[in-house]
Design a protein around this motif. Structure first.
Motif, mmCIF file in Angstrom:
data_model
loop_
_atom_site.group_PDB
_atom_site.id
_atom_site.type_symbol
_atom_site.label_atom_id
_atom_site.label_comp_id
_atom_site.label_asym_id
_atom_site.label_seq_id
_atom_site.Cartn_x
_atom_site.Cartn_y
_atom_site.Cartn_z
ATOM 1 N N SER A 1258 0.841 -1.209 0.000
ATOM 2 C CA SER A 1258 0.000 0.000 0.000
ATOM 3 C C SER A 1258 0.869 1.249 0.000
ATOM 4 C CB SER A 1258 -0.913 0.010 1.227
ATOM 5 O OG SER A 1258 -1.670 -1.177 1.260
ATOM 6 N N LEU A 1259 2.065 1.167 0.643
ATOM 7 C CA LEU A 1259 2.980 2.321 0.629
ATOM 8 C C LEU A 1259 3.382 2.657 -0.803
ATOM 9 C CD1 LEU A 1259 5.475 1.879 3.616
ATOM 10 C CD2 LEU A 1259 3.902 3.760 3.225
ATOM 11 N N ALA A 1260 3.733 1.595 -1.560
ATOM 12 C CA ALA A 1260 4.146 1.819 -2.957
ATOM 13 C C ALA A 1260 2.983 2.402 -3.751
ATOM 14 C CB ALA A 1260 4.591 0.504 -3.579
ATOM 15 N N LEU A 1261 1.770 1.850 -3.543
ATOM 16 C CA LEU A 1261 0.605 2.343 -4.278
ATOM 17 C C LEU A 1261 0.350 3.813 -3.942
ATOM 18 C CD1 LEU A 1261 -1.833 -0.700 -3.868
ATOM 19 C CD2 LEU A 1261 -0.395 -0.157 -5.816
ATOM 20 N N GLY A 1262 0.648 4.175 -2.693
ATOM 21 C CA GLY A 1262 0.446 5.570 -2.282
ATOM 22 C C GLY A 1262 1.439 6.501 -2.950
ATOM 23 N N ILE A 1263 2.710 6.074 -3.014
ATOM 24 C CA ILE A 1263 3.743 6.927 -3.627
ATOM 25 C C ILE A 1263 3.417 7.179 -5.100
ATOM 26 C CG2 ILE A 1263 6.187 7.022 -4.292
ATOM 27 C CD1 ILE A 1263 6.817 5.480 -1.710
ATOM 28 N N PHE A 1264 2.878 6.161 -5.781
ATOM 29 C CA PHE A 1264 2.570 6.317 -7.210
ATOM 30 C C PHE A 1264 1.155 6.875 -7.437
ATOM 31 C CE2 PHE A 1264 6.247 3.689 -7.652
ATOM 32 C CZ PHE A 1264 6.766 4.021 -8.885
ATOM 33 N N ARG A 1265 0.456 7.157 -6.322
ATOM 34 C CA ARG A 1265 -0.928 7.647 -6.396
ATOM 35 C C ARG A 1265 -1.826 6.712 -7.201
ATOM 36 N NH1 ARG A 1265 -1.045 13.721 -8.137
ATOM 37 N NH2 ARG A 1265 -3.281 13.359 -8.102
ATOM 38 N N ILE A 1266 -1.534 5.400 -7.132
ATOM 39 C CA ILE A 1266 -2.488 4.435 -7.696
ATOM 40 C C ILE A 1266 -3.743 4.536 -6.819
ATOM 41 C CG2 ILE A 1266 -2.959 1.966 -8.057
ATOM 42 C CD1 ILE A 1266 -0.911 3.020 -10.038
ATOM 43 N N LEU A 1267 -3.499 4.778 -5.526
ATOM 44 C CA LEU A 1267 -4.592 5.104 -4.603
ATOM 45 C C LEU A 1267 -4.312 6.497 -4.046
ATOM 46 C CD1 LEU A 1267 -4.806 1.751 -2.659
ATOM 47 C CD2 LEU A 1267 -6.514 2.628 -4.239
ATOM 48 N N GLU A 1268 -5.336 7.319 -3.961
ATOM 49 C CA GLU A 1268 -5.136 8.680 -3.455
ATOM 50 C C GLU A 1268 -5.187 8.674 -1.923
ATOM 51 O OE1 GLU A 1268 -4.217 11.127 -5.178
ATOM 52 O OE2 GLU A 1268 -4.840 10.730 -7.252
ATOM 53 N N ALA A 1269 -4.472 9.647 -1.309
ATOM 54 C CA ALA A 1269 -4.419 9.729 0.154
ATOM 55 C C ALA A 1269 -5.812 10.003 0.725
ATOM 56 C CB ALA A 1269 -3.480 10.850 0.562
ATOM 57 N N ALA A 1270 -6.131 9.315 1.826
ATOM 58 C CA ALA A 1270 -7.404 9.604 2.494
ATOM 59 C C ALA A 1270 -7.200 10.725 3.502
ATOM 60 C CB ALA A 1270 -7.933 8.349 3.182
ATOM 61 N N LYS A 1271 -5.965 10.799 4.032
ATOM 62 C CA LYS A 1271 -5.602 11.968 4.852
ATOM 63 C C LYS A 1271 -4.087 12.127 4.790
ATOM 64 C CE LYS A 1271 -4.963 9.657 9.263
ATOM 65 N NZ LYS A 1271 -5.132 9.714 10.692
ATOM 66 N N GLY A 1272 -3.606 13.307 5.209
ATOM 67 C CA GLY A 1272 -2.158 13.538 5.197
ATOM 68 C C GLY A 1272 -1.624 13.749 3.793
ATOM 69 N N ALA A 1273 -0.283 13.729 3.630
ATOM 70 C CA ALA A 1273 0.315 13.987 2.320
ATOM 71 C C ALA A 1273 1.683 13.332 2.223
ATOM 72 C CB ALA A 1273 0.445 15.491 2.107
ATOM 73 N N ILE A 1274 2.150 13.176 0.968
ATOM 74 C CA ILE A 1274 3.517 12.685 0.724
ATOM 75 C C ILE A 1274 4.257 13.797 -0.021
ATOM 76 C CG2 ILE A 1274 4.940 10.930 -0.431
ATOM 77 C CD1 ILE A 1274 2.596 9.010 -0.273
ATOM 78 N N TYR A 1275 5.461 14.126 0.436
ATOM 79 C CA TYR A 1275 6.268 15.143 -0.237
ATOM 80 C C TYR A 1275 7.492 14.474 -0.824
ATOM 81 C CZ TYR A 1275 3.436 18.699 2.050
ATOM 82 O OH TYR A 1275 2.398 19.480 2.449
ATOM 83 N N ILE A 1276 7.784 14.739 -2.104
ATOM 84 C CA ILE A 1276 9.044 14.274 -2.708
ATOM 85 C C ILE A 1276 9.834 15.525 -3.075
ATOM 86 C CG2 ILE A 1276 10.086 13.077 -4.670
ATOM 87 C CD1 ILE A 1276 7.763 11.167 -4.683
ATOM 88 N N ASP A 1277 11.045 15.635 -2.520
ATOM 89 C CA ASP A 1277 11.861 16.848 -2.719
ATOM 90 C C ASP A 1277 11.045 18.103 -2.353
ATOM 91 O OD1 ASP A 1277 13.933 15.369 -3.492
ATOM 92 O OD2 ASP A 1277 14.288 16.361 -5.419
ATOM 93 N N GLY A 1278 10.258 17.990 -1.323
ATOM 94 C CA GLY A 1278 9.487 19.152 -0.861
ATOM 95 C C GLY A 1278 8.241 19.468 -1.668
#
Length: 1454
Positions: A1258-1278
Motif C-alpha cells: 500500500s505504501l508503494a501504491l500511495g507513492i505512485f498515487r495508484i490510490l489517493e491519500a485519504a488523509k495527510g500527504a507525501i512530499y518528494i523533494d518538498g
C-alpha cells in the motif's frame, strides 16, 4: 344432363352474372376433392407407415372428427337413397360417400401412427369447402327466388352437409395430444411441437411469447427449452463420427498423393522445393475446408433440401410472375368500357390471394434456413471446442486465444449467413431470366435495352463484391486494435506505474484511423447500383418509343413493366450480396478447416504402464514443434513409486519442459515415457476458473467434507477463506482476478491434492507464497510427512531449503540432465551443484512472495464485482431503449449534418414521386392516329427525374455513412479515454471481457450496424409516405382503409419491438459466457488434460451453447412471426387499393390506377423492412448506451497539470516525506495505512517488511498515487505529490513490479514505447540486466517480436526485461516490489548486485519478501496492520529482539 355442356363460357365468363353449369357443379366440383384424396392417400399411408411416432390415445378432438366423418358419410347415404327414390341418374352418385369413409380411415391411421396435425386432410377439407361454395351460392339464390318451402328436405340436407364440412375444416386447424409414452416432462417445452399445421404456417404458436414480452421484460426462465433435434448432444453425436471418418479418408487420399510426389521427386533426384511444400499446405487447407462443408452437408443437408424444394422451386418463381399478370388483367379491365364489375373484384381478390401465398411460403423457407443456420453454429462451435482440447503445442502457438474465439464468433456467423443466402446464388439468375422473358413479351426487342442495363450492372456487382472483399482489410485493423486493447487491459497496472497510457493510446488510435479509412470507402460501390436501377426503366421505355412512332405507352404496358422491374430489383440486389456471403463463407470454411485439421497431441506420447516405477523416461528427446530444435535431449529419468524428486536449474534450462514431456504435451522425437496411474498437475502460473473457490478445488468431483477440510488446511487456505466475503462460495473472477498470486497458487495446489492422484507433477508451486506459508505447505503437503507422502512427486523448485528432504535431485542445464542423485551424493561429488549450494548456503533464502494488502483489499471487492458484472451486462432491460440514446447519437453527429440528411431524403422521395407520377400522366395521354405527341420531351423529363433520383440516393448514402463515421470516431475516442483515465479499482471490479466487448462488438455495431439500419429505415419510411400519397391521390377514400391498417401495424410492431429487443439482449448476455468458457479452456487445456476432465468441460460447453441458442431461436422466429402478420396487413392495402380502383372505375384514369396498384404491391416489403431496420437500430443503439456508460464512472486525477512549475530535473535529491499519511481502498473499508509519519533521506536504502496484509505494498501504491491519500500527504523533494499531474509524478520515479508484464510488439517497444532512448542506451541497460547475450542471439535482436503477454520468454527472462526498463529510466527514486520470485538464486544475486551498483546514488525502497536481500540496507521499516511498528537499521532491530528478529529467525538468518 347430357344436353348440358360441362361448361358454357357465355354463362360463366362473358356475362354480368357469372355462374357454372349444373353439370359442372355436379361433376367436376364433386370429383376434384375426391380424386385428390384417392390419388394421394396410398402415398400418405406409406409415409405414415415409415414414420411411426407412437400411438395417440383417443381424445375429444379425434372423437369429434370421427363422429363428423360418420355424419357426413350418413348424409351421403341419405342423399344416395333420395336420388334412387327420385330416380335421377347421376355419375356423382357414390362419390361423396366414398371419400368420407376413406377420410375416417385416415383419421384413425394418423392416430395410430402418432400424427398430431394433418396437412393432407386439411388440404382435402379446404378443397371440399371451396368446391361447395359455388353450389352454396346457387342454392341461396334459388331459395331467395323460389322460397325455401318448395324443397325443404333438400335445402336442409345441403346446408347441414356444408356446415359439417366447415366444422371438419375447423377441427383440422388444431393439433391432437402427444402420443403415449412420448410426453417427455420438459420444464418449458417449445410450443412448436404442439402446434397444428396452420399455426406452424402462420407462426401463431409464437404469439404467447410476444404477448408475454410486451407485458413484462423477458427473463431467461421464460424462454422455451430447445427441441431435441437442436441440442448440442444430438447434433454433435452424429457429426463427430462423420467428421472423424471424413478426416481419415481425406488424410489417406492426401498421403497417397504425397507418396507419389515423393517417389517422383526421388526418381528425379531432387529435394522438394519450398514452393511445392507451400502449395501442398494450401491444398490441404482448401481440402480441409471442403471436408468440413461435406460433413455439414451430409448431416444437415436433407432438412435444408426439403425447405429449398418446397419453397424455392415451386412457388416464388411462379407466384412472383403471376403478380404482374393479375396486375395486367386488372389494368386491362380498367381500359375496357363495358367490362362487368365482378371481373375487377375477381382480379383484385386474385392479387390478394397470390400475395398471401407468396408470404406464407417465403417465410417458411426462411424459417428452415435459420434453423439450419442455428444447427451449423452449434456444430461448428462444438467441433472447435473439442479440437481446442486436443490440439498440440506447435499448432496452438500459431493461433492466439483471440483467433480461436474469433473462429467461434465471426466465422460461424459467416456460415450462418451463407446458409440463408446460398440459394440466391443460383435462384437469382433464374428469376432475372424469367423477368426479362416477361418484359420481352410486353415490350418486344426494346426489353433488350433493359437487359443491356442489367448486364452493365453485373460487372458493377462483381466490382462491388471485389471492393467488399477489400473490407477484410478493415477487419484486419480491427483485429489488431482488439488484440492491443486486450493487452492494455491485461497490463493496465504496468501502464499506470510507468505512465505509458499515452503511447498505447496513440497506437490504438493509429489502428482506429486505418479502420475508419477502410470503412469510408465501403458505401460508395454499394450504392452505385441503386443509382443505376431507375435507369433500367428509362432505357426500356426510351428505346421502345424511339424505335417506332406507333409504339405507344399505355397504362397496361407501363405498369406491368414497372411491376416486373420492381421484381427484378430484388434478385439484382440479392445476387452481389449472396456472392460476397458465399466468398466470405469459403474463407471461413478454410480457416475452420485449417484449425480443425491442425495436428493433435498423440495418444502414444505417454504410455500408461503398470510399472513398479512411478515415472520412467528412457533416452527421451523432446521438442515443442516437429521441426524446431529439441528442448530436452538424452533424458533418462526413473522416479521410484512414492518418492519425492526435485528438479533444479537456471532460468530457461528446461525444468517446465520436463514436466510437459511427462504429461505428453511436447513432441516426442525419440525414446519412451511411461507413467503409473492417474496424474495431477500444478502449473507454474496458476490456472483458475471463473467459478467458486470450492468448485476450483473439487474440480468436478463430489465434495467429501472431511477430506476437503484437510486439503484446505494443508494448503494454508483456511485463513484466506475467512477474508473472502462468502468463504469458499466466493466466486473468483476470470483468471483469478480477485486473488493474490499466492492465493491462486495455493488454490491450484489444493485442486491437485484433492484429486488423490498417483503421480503429482508440481511446477514451482512455492515460488509465489510467503516463507512461513511455503514451509507450512512443504511440511503438510509435499514433504516426507505431508498428505502426499505415499505418492510419486516431481517438484520443480528454486528453494534450496527443501532439497535435503528430496529422495532424488535432477540438475538441468540447457535441456540436459547433468547430475542426479540425493542431496548428500551431489554435495560429495563437488560438481556444479555443490559449488552452487556452497555459494548460496550462507544467504539461503526461503521463497516468500507476500500477498499484498492490495490483493487482500481486492478480495472484498469481489462480491460487488459479481453484482457489477451482472449489472454491466444485463444493462438496461427496458422494453424500449431510452429516447436520450438517440439524442446522444445524433448530437455526436451534429445538427449541421442531420438537417441536410433529412432534406436529401425528402428530395430523393420527391424525385421518385415525380418520376412515377410523370409516367402515369404519360400513360393517360390520348392516342391520336395510333401515336402520342411530344414523346421526346416526355422522355427527356422522365430521364432527368430518374437521374435526379439516382443522385439523391447516392447523396443520402454517402451523407449517412460519413455521419456514422463521425459519430463512431467520437464515441470510440470517448470510450478509450474514459477507460484509460479510470483508476485501478475500476479494472479490479470490471471483468476485462466486458470492456473488450465494448471495444469489439459495441463499437462494431456503432461503425456498421447503426448507420446501415438508419439508412434503410429512413429510406423505407419515406418510400412508405410516397406510396400512401399515391394511393390517396388515386382514391382518397383509401384513407378509410389505410388508417385502421396503420393502427394495426403500429400495434403489431410495438409488440414485436419490445420482445425482440429483450430477446436480443438475452442472447448477447448468454453469448459472453460461451467465449469466457472457451478462453478459459484454451488457456487451461494442459491442466484439463492432465486431470482427464475433457468430457466434463465438453458437457459444460454444450450447456452454454444450448443456453445461448434458447434465446437465439425465438429471436429469429419473432422476425418471421412479424413478417407474416405484417405482410397480411400489407396485402390488405393491395386489396383495398384494387377494390377501390374497381369501384371508382368510371372516374379514374388507368394511369393513376396502375400507379396506385403497382405501388401498393410494394407495401408488404416496405412494411417488413421498416420494422426490421427499426428493430436493428433499436437493438444496436444499446451499444451507444453501453459505450457511454463508462463516461460517468470515477476517474483518476489529471495526467498533466497545465502550466505547472515543476522543474525538468525533479526529483533531484530523492527525499520522501510522509506526513500523517492515511490510505483506504474504498470509503467505508478499514484503513490500509494509518498515521504514517516518516522521512527518507536522499540515497537512503530502505527495506519494508511485514506479514501478509500489513500494508507494505500500500505504501508503494500511495507513492505512485495508484490510490489517493485519504488523509495527510507525501512530499518528494518538498513537492506535495497530490498537487502535480499523475504522469509528471509517475514518469519521474520507477518501480520494478511483482508481475512481469510484456506487451506483444518488439522488444524495443517493450523497453521504450516513446522512442526516447538511443540503441546504445538500450543495449547497455540490457547488458546490466544480464540479457545482452540472450538478446544478441535472437534472430531480430531488439526487433524480436514478443508474443501476447510475452509468452515466448520464460518468466525469469520477463523479470529481467522489467529490470532493464528500470535501468533505462534511471530516476532518483526506485521502488522494488521485490520481483525476483521467478528467477533462480544465481540470477537473483546478479540482480541484487546490479541494483546496488547502478542505483547507488538513488533512494531505493524495497518491499522485501526475502529478508537476506535487505540485511545491508540503511534502514528497515516493519509494518503491522497499516502502521509502522519498528524502524531502525537491521542490526539494531535484531538486537532489540522485536518483530523483525522473529521474522529473521523463521527465515534462518539468525
Amino acid at each position: 344432363s347430357s344436353n348440358h355442356p360441362t361448361n358454357d363460357w357465355n354463362r360463366t365468363w362473358y356475362t354480368d352474372k357469372p355462374d357454372l353449369t349444373e353439370c359442372f357443379q355436379n361433376t367436376v366440383l364433386v370429383w376434384f376433392p375426391c380424386v385428390y384424396l384417392w390419388l394421394l392417400a396410398p402415398f400418405y399411408a406409406l409415409k405414415l407407415y415409415c414414420h411411426d411416432c407412437g400411438c395417440i390415445r383417443i381424445s375429444t378432438l379425434c372423437t369429434a372428427k370421427t363422429v363428423l366423418g360418420f355424419l357426413l358419410a350418413s348424409f351421403g347415404f341419405v342423399e344416395f337413397f333420395y336420388i334412387l327414390l327420385e330416380r335421377i341418374l347421376l355419375i356423382s352418385l357414390s362419390l361423396p360417400l366414398s371419400p368420407q369413409v376413406l377420410a375416417i380411415c385416415i383419421i384413425q391411421l394418423e392416430r395410430i401412427r402418432g400424427c398430431r396435425s394433418s396437412v393432407f386432410l386439411f388440404l382435402f377439407w379446404v378443397l371440399v369447402v371451396v368446391c361447395s361454395l359455388v353450389p352454396l351460392r346457387a342454392k341461396i339464390q334459388l331459395a331467395m327466388y323460389e322460397g325455401i318451402t318448395t324443397d325443404i328436405v333438400r335445402y336442409t340436407t345441403f346446408f347441414s352437409y356444408f356446415s359439417l364440412q366447415l366444422a371438419q375444416l375447423f377441427l383440422c386447424c388444431f393439433a391432437d395430444q402427444p402420443p403415449e409414452g412420448k410426453t417427455v416432462l420438459v420444464k418449458n417445452p417449445c410450443p412448436v411441437k404442439d402446434a397444428s399445421f396452420l399455426s406452424k404456417m402462420l407462426f401463431w404458436w409464437f404469439t404467447g411469447l410476444v404477448v408475454k414480452g410486451y407485458r413484462t421484460p423477458l427473463e431467461a426462465g421464460d424462454l422455451w427449452n430447445l427441441r431435441e433435434e437442436d441440442t448440442s448432444d444430438k447434433i454433435l453425436s452424429d457429426l463427430e463420427e462423420e467428421w472423424t471418418t471424413e478426416c481419415m479418408s481425406s488424410l489417406s487420399a492426401c498421403l497417397t498423393r504425397q507418396e507419389k510426389t515423393m517417389v517422383a521427386a526421388v526418381a528425379l533426384g531432387t529435394r522438394l522445393p519450398d514452393q511445392a511444400q507451400i502449395l501442398r499446405k494450401l491444398q490441404k487447407e482448401q481440402s480441409s475446408g471442403f471436408c468440413l462443408l461435406r460433413t455439414l452437408a451430409r448431416n444437415l443437408g436433407p432438412y435444408f433440401l426439403t425447405g429449398t424444394m418446397k419453397h424455392c422451386m415451386i412457388l416464388p418463381c411462379s407466384l412472383f410472375h403471376l403478380y404482374p399478370l393479375s396486375n395486367s388483367l386488372l389494368l386491362g379491365f380498367m381500359n375496357e368500357e363495358d367490362a362487368p364489375l365482378w371481373k375487377g373484384y375477381f382480379y383484385a381478390t386474385l392479387m390478394f390471394l397470390l400475395s398471401c401465398l407468396q408470404s406464407l411460403f417465403n417465410h417458411q423457407y426462411m424459417y428452415t434456413c435459420f434453423t439450419v443456420g442455428m444447427r451449423v453454429k452449434t456444430a461448428v462451435m462444438g467441433l472447435v471446442y473439442r479440437k481446442s482440447l486436443v490440439i498440440n503445442s506447435a499448432s496452438r502457438r500459431t493461433c492466439t486465444v483471440g483467433e480461436i474465439v474469433n473462429l467461434v464468433s465471426a466465422d460461424t456467423q459467416k456460415l450462418m449467413d451463407f446458409v440463408v443466402y446460398f440459394n440466391a446464388v443460383w435462384l437469382a439468375p433464374i428469376e432475372i431470366a424469367l423477368c426479362l422473358f416477361f418484359l420481352w413479351q410486353h415490350l418486344g426487342p426494346s426489353a433488350l435495352a433493359g437487359i443491356a442495363t442489367v448486364i452493365l450492372i453485373f460487372p458493377l456487382n462483381g466490382f462491388i463484391a471485389k471492393k467488399r472483399s477489400k473490407l477484410q482489410v478493415q477487419m484486419k485493423f480491427m483485429d489488431g486494435r482488439i488484440k492491443l486493447m486486450n493487452e492494455i487491459l491485461n497490463g493496465i497496472k504496468i501502464l499506470k506505474f510507468y505512465a505509458w497510457e499515452k503511447a498505447f493510446l496513440e497506437q490504438v488510435l493509429g489502428y482506429r484511423e486505418k479502420e475508419l479509412k477502410a470503412l469510408k470507402k465501403s458505401p460508395c460501390p454499394n450504392h452505385a447500383y441503386l443509382f443505376l436501377s431507375p435507369q433500367i426503366a428509362f432505357a426500356m421505355f426510351g428505346v421502345y418509343v424511339l424505335i417506332d412512332d406507333k409504339n405507344v405507352l399505355d397504362a397496361q404496358k407501363v405498369f406491368v413493366s414497372m411491376a416486373l422491374i420492381n421484381i427484378l430489383k430484388t434478385p439484382l440486389s440479392q445476387l452481389p450480396f449472396a456472392m460476397s456471403t458465399t466468398m466470405q463463407a469459403i474463407v471461413s470454411l478454410k480457416r475452420l478447416g485449417k484449425y480443425l485439421c491442425s495436428e493433435e497431441l498423440k495418444d502414444d506420447n505417454v504410455a500408461k504402464a503398470p510399472l513398479s516405477t512411478g515415472v520412467l523416461i528412457d533416452n527421451g528427446t523432446f521438442s515443442w514443434t516437429k521441426e524446431g530444435p529439441p528442448c530436452l535431449k538424452r533424458i533418462n529419468v526413473r522416479v521410484p513409486q512414492g518418492s519425492l524428486v526435485a528438479v533444479v536449474g537456471h532460468v530457461g534450462s528446461g525444468k517446465s519442459s520436463l514436466l510437459s514431456a511427462m504429461l505428453g504435451e511436447t513432441e516426442k522425437r525419440s525414446g519412451s515415457v511411461s507413467i503409473k496411474g492417474s496424474v495431477a498437475y500444478v502449473p507454474q502460473q496458476a490456472w483458475i476458473q471463473n467459478a467458486t473457490v470450492q468448485d476450483n478445488v473439487t474440480f468436478g468431483r463430489e465434495k467429501q467434507k472431511t477430506w476437503y477440510q484437510r486439503v484446505l488446511d494443508a494448503c494454508a487456505l483456511l485463513p484466506d477463506l475467512e477474508i473472502l466475503p462468502a468463504g469458499d462460495s466466493t466466486e473468483i473472477g476470470e483468471k483469478g482476478l480477485n486473488l493474490s498470486g499466492g492465493q491462486k497458487q495455493r488454490v491450484s495446489l489444493a485442486r491437485a491434492v484433492y484429486r488423490k492422484a498417483d503421480v503429482y507433477l508440481l511446477d514451482d508451486p512455492l515460488s509465489a507464497v510467503d516463507a512461513h506459508v511455503g514451509q507450512h505447505i512443504f511440511d503438510k503437503v509435499i514433504g516426507p510427512k505431508g498428505v502426499l507422502r505415499d505418492k510419486t512427486r516431481v517438484l520443480v523448485t528454486h528453494g534450496m531449503s527443501f532439497l535435503p528432504q528430496a529422495d532424488l535431485i535432477l540438475v538441468l542445464v540447457d535441456g540436459e540432465i547433468t547430475e542426479s542423485g540425493s542431496y548428500q551424493e551431489l554435495l560429495s561429488r563437488h560438481g556444479a551443484f555443490a559449488d552452487f549450494i556452497h555459494t548460496f548456503a550462507s544467504n539461503d533464502r526461503k521463497e516468500s512472495v507476500t500477498e499484498t494488502a492490495a490483493q487482500r483489499g481486492r478480495t472484498s471487492l469481489l462480491t460487488r464485482r459479481v453484482c457489477q458484472f451482472l449489472a454491466t451486462d444485463c444493462l438496461s432491460f427496458l422494453p424500449q431503449v431510452r429516447l436520450e440514446m438517440y439524442m446522444e447519437y445524433f448530437k455526436t453527429i451534429g445538427m449541421a449534418f442531420i438537417i441536410p440528411i433529412v432534406f436529401l431524403y425528402a428530395f430523393q422521395q420527391g424525385a421518385s414521386l415525380a418520376y412515377n407520377y410523370w409516367l402515369s400522366l404519360w400513360a393517360d395521354e390520348p392516342i391520336v392516329n395510333g401515336t402520342q405527341v411530344d414523346t421526346d420531351m416526355k422522355l427527356a423529363v422522365y430521364g432527368a427525374l430518374g437521374f435526379a433520383q439516382g443522385i439523391a440516393i447516392f447523396g443520402t448514402t454517402v451523407a449517412i455513412s460519413v455521419g456514422g463515421i463521425i459519430a463512431s470516431r467520437h464515441l470510440h475516442m470517448d470510450l478509450l479515454k474514459n477507460v484509460l483515465h479510470s483508476p485501478m479499482s475500476f479494472f479490479e471490479t470490471t471483468p476485462s471481457g466486458n470492456l473488450l466487448n465494448r471495444f469489439a462488438k459495441e463499437i462494431d455495431a456503432i461503425d456498421c450496424m447503426i448507420p446501415d439500419g438508419l439508412k434503410m429505415m429512413l429510406g423505407y419510411l419515406f418510400k412508405l409516405m410516397e406510396v400512401c400519397i399515391i394511393v390517396m391521390l388515386a382514391t382518397p377514400f383509401a384513407a378509410v382503409v389505410i388508417l385502421p391498417l396503420a393502427i394495426l401495424y403500429a400495434f403489431v410492431q410495438s409488440f414485436y419491438v419490445a420482445t425482440s429487443c429483450q430477446l436480443r439482449r438475452l442472447e448477447s448476455v448468454s453469448r459472453s459466457p460461451i467465449y469466457t468458457h472457451f478462453n478459459e479452456t484454451v488457456q487451461g487445456a494442459s491442466v484439463i488434460r492432465a486431470f482427464g476432465e475433457q468430457h466434463r468441460f465438453i458437457v459444460q460447453a454444450n450447456k452454454r451453447v444450448d443456453f445461448n441458442q434458447t434465446s437465439y431461436f425465438p429471436r429469429f422466429v419473432a422476425t418471421r412471426w412479424l413478417a407474416v402478420n405484417l405482410e397480411f396487413v400489407g396485402n390488405g392495402v393491395v386489396l383495398a387499393a384494387a377494390i377501390l380502383s374497381v369501384m371508382g372505375k368510371d372516374t379514374l384514369s388507368p394511369g393513376i390506377v396502375g400507379l396506385a396498384v403497382s405501388h401498393s404491391l410494394q407495401v408488404t416489403g416496405i412494411l417488413s423492412w421498416i420494422v426490421r431496420s427499426w428493430t436493428d437500430v433499436e437493438n444496436n443503439i444499446v451499444s451507444v448506451e453501453r459505450v457511454k456508460e463508462y463516461a460517468d464512472t470515477a476517474k483518476e486525477a489529471v495526467w498533466t497539470v497545465e502550466g505547472s512549475s515543476l522543474p525538468l530535473a525533479w526529483p533531484q535529491t530523492g527525499t520522501i516525506e510522509f506526513q500523517d499519511y492515511g490510505l483506504q481502498y474504498r470509503k467505508g473499508l478499514d484503513w490500509a495505512l494509518k498515521g504514517i509519519t516518516l522521512k527518507i533521506q536522499e540515497r537512503e536504502k530502505v527495506g519494508i517488511v511485514g506479514r501478509t496484509g500489513a500494508g507494505k505494498s500500500s505504501l508503494a501504491l500511495g507513492i505512485f498515487r495508484i490510490l489517493e491519500a485519504a488523509k495527510g500527504a507525501i512530499y518528494i523533494d518538498g513537492v506535495n505529490i497530490a498537487e502535480i499531474g499523475l504522469h509528471d509524478l509517475r514518469s519521474r520515479i520507477t518501480i520494478i513490479p511483482q508481475d512481469p508484464v510484456l506487451f506483444s510488439g518488439s522488444l524495443r517497444m517493450n523497453l521504450d514505447p516513446f522512442d526516447t532512448y538511443t540503441d546504445e542506451e538500450i543495449w547497455s541497460s540490457l547488458e546490466l540486466a544480464h540479457l545482452k547475450n540472450f538478446v544478441s542471439n535472437l534472430p531480430d535482436k531488439l526487433n524480436y517480436e514478443c508474443s501476447e503477454g510475452g509468452e515466448n520468454l520464460s518468466l525469469g527472462q520477463r523479470q529481467l526485461v522489467c529490470l532493464a526498463r528500470a535501468l533505462l529510466r534511471k530516476t532518483k527514486i526506485l521502488v522494488l516490489d521485490e520481483a525476483t520470485a521467478a528467477v533462480d538464486l544465481e540470477t537473483d544475486t546478479l540482480i541484487q548486485s546490479t541494483i546496488r551498483q547502478q542505483f547507488e546514488d538513488c533512494t531505493v525502497l524495497t518491499i522485501a519478501h526475502r529478508l537476506n536481500t535487505i540485511m545491508d540496507y540503511t534502514r528497515v521499516i516493519v509494518m503491522d496492520k497499516g502502521h509502522i511498528s519498528e524502524m531502525d537499521s537491521p542490526t539494531n532491530l535484531i538486537s532489540n529482539r522485536g518483530q523483525f528478529y522473529h521474522m529473521c529467525r523463521e527465515a534462518g538468518l539468525v
